[in-house]
Design a protein around this motif. Sequence first.
Motif, PDB file in Angstrom:
ATOM      1  N   LEU A   1      -4.404   1.516  -9.463  1.00  0.00           N
ATOM      2  CA  LEU A   1      -3.351   2.407  -9.960  1.00  0.00           C
ATOM      3  C   LEU A   1      -3.868   3.345 -11.049  1.00  0.00           C
ATOM      4  O   LEU A   1      -3.608   4.552 -11.012  1.00  0.00           O
TER       5      LEU A   1
ATOM      6  N   ASP B   1       0.834  -1.203   0.000  1.00  0.00           N
ATOM      7  CA  ASP B   1       0.000   0.000   0.000  1.00  0.00           C
ATOM      8  C   ASP B   1       0.868   1.252   0.000  1.00  0.00           C
ATOM      9  O   ASP B   1       0.512   2.267  -0.610  1.00  0.00           O
TER      10      ASP B   1
ATOM     11  N   TYR C   1      -3.827  -5.365  -9.443  1.00  0.00           N
ATOM     12  CA  TYR C   1      -3.376  -4.062  -8.966  1.00  0.00           C
ATOM     13  C   TYR C   1      -3.652  -2.942  -9.978  1.00  0.00           C
ATOM     14  O   TYR C   1      -3.502  -1.769  -9.634  1.00  0.00           O
TER      15      TYR C   1
ATOM     16  N   LYS D   1       2.046   1.799  -3.547  1.00  0.00           N
ATOM     17  CA  LYS D   1       0.906   2.233  -4.370  1.00  0.00           C
ATOM     18  C   LYS D   1       0.630   3.719  -4.153  1.00  0.00           C
ATOM     19  O   LYS D   1       0.381   4.460  -5.105  1.00  0.00           O
TER      20      LYS D   1
END
Length: 516
Positions: A417, A377, A413, A380
Amino acid sequence: MRVEQKTATKNSIVRLFFVVLLIALQFVWIYYLITFLESHVPWLSTVITSGALVLALTISARHMNASYRMFWIIMVLVFPVLGIPFYAIMGRRNSTKRMRVRFEKVDHMLFGRLKQQQEVMERLEKEDLRAAGTSNYLLKTCRFPVYQNTDVQFFPDAALAFEAQLKDLESAEQFIFMEYFAIERNGAFQRVLEILKRKAAQGVEIRITYDDIGSITFLDSRFTREMESYGIHCQRFNPVLPFLNIFMNNRDHRKIMVIDGKIGYTGGYNMANEYFHLTQPYGFWKDTGVRLQGDAVRTLTVICMEMWGLMSENINIERGERFLTAVPYHAKETGYVQPYADSPLDDEPTGEEVYMNILRTAKNYAWFVTPYLLITDEMKREFVGAAKRGVDVRIITPGIPDKKMVYQETRSYYAGLVRGGVRIYEYTPGFCHAKMSIADDVSATVGTINLDYRSLYLHFENGVLFHHCKIVEEIHQDFETMFSESREVTDHYRKGAQNIVQRSVRAMLRFVAPLL
């Protein structure tokens, strides 16, 4: 030799099968032992429940990645009978205490040999304070100096790097160090071996370190004996054993070759045929590498000596001083070169921190390429935060996967993003195994570090950071070429075009991502 190699490969696969089977049986035995005791000792269930709660609170207070904490807390609370022993074996820092102590001892002896030339750091700080920030982190926290007086060559294809390595190996006079995650005995490595045998006969000291898991489908223990018969020192890193052992999870993922302390190679490629297009199991295999010549090779030499010392019965630094003797060289390159390494034993996420600093300091663009995308996290947020600042943030992943489950994990993911402004590309010619980053035509990295939990937290890794070098321009051009050969999937995942089954499967995969 081909027949022997097939036999060796078969034996290695059988060995891996039995190791996995025996470890699984140990977990099953622990599970049934605890459940049996629970059924016969009425108060044991209360003790286990109370212990699980205390352990969960202890884990929550640990200084560790949030995703790891959450995984272990859920495991311990929801599945205490399995979660508690699983954590005791796999999650505790002290479970690798012996190797940590050895690692610290080796590093204490070796890293004092790496000295920072203060005038180099001062020049970098005057020229580019943002770039100097990352270099200061690598120096002050991780003890890796930044160098000038180093010429650098970039290879957009691992096959080109391999041919250059063969030529440089012929020039070896004192020593050759090779450290690779995977070595395939037949094919490309055979050309390397013919040179190594000649050099060993001439008195050149040769050391080969290979990872037992990385090479297990190619080699068995007879490989080390064969190398020793040629006068080549060889050792397996972390041999796979049929016992529950957390250190078995820590693999040597580094890829380095050092010749006489003068020339060093590193990058994403192993010594295996698919990297050089001799086989093509997943389309065109894209990988990259770099060649260093000059002062910065000293750090690569120390990194190789570190791993050799970690796995050797003893390490004699005094005897190894000859490997660290300064080699006079006058480079044409005026930029800054900083090799570095990462270890799971020092609790410093060096590889992740370098990548996040690339994102933090970028003004115009920050581009990444990785074969796997399983990020924390924290990372990210850095990707999305940079994109929200107006930075052109892009990530290239493979178009053809080598591991289908991890590929689905990678794609899980994307949505988070791209909704934050990151652009995602998939490399259509095949499997893209390169691990690089670049920002603002100023800084770039090339190395072995994937954007996944294993590379960032569990493996021994290495890379090279470049500032204001000609190679940065070449890496930029290579990214442009990859973009032109890739399909952009940003819009597709921004719209959230996933059915409920895909979302459910990917959610489950995300939960176990810290172990993949």
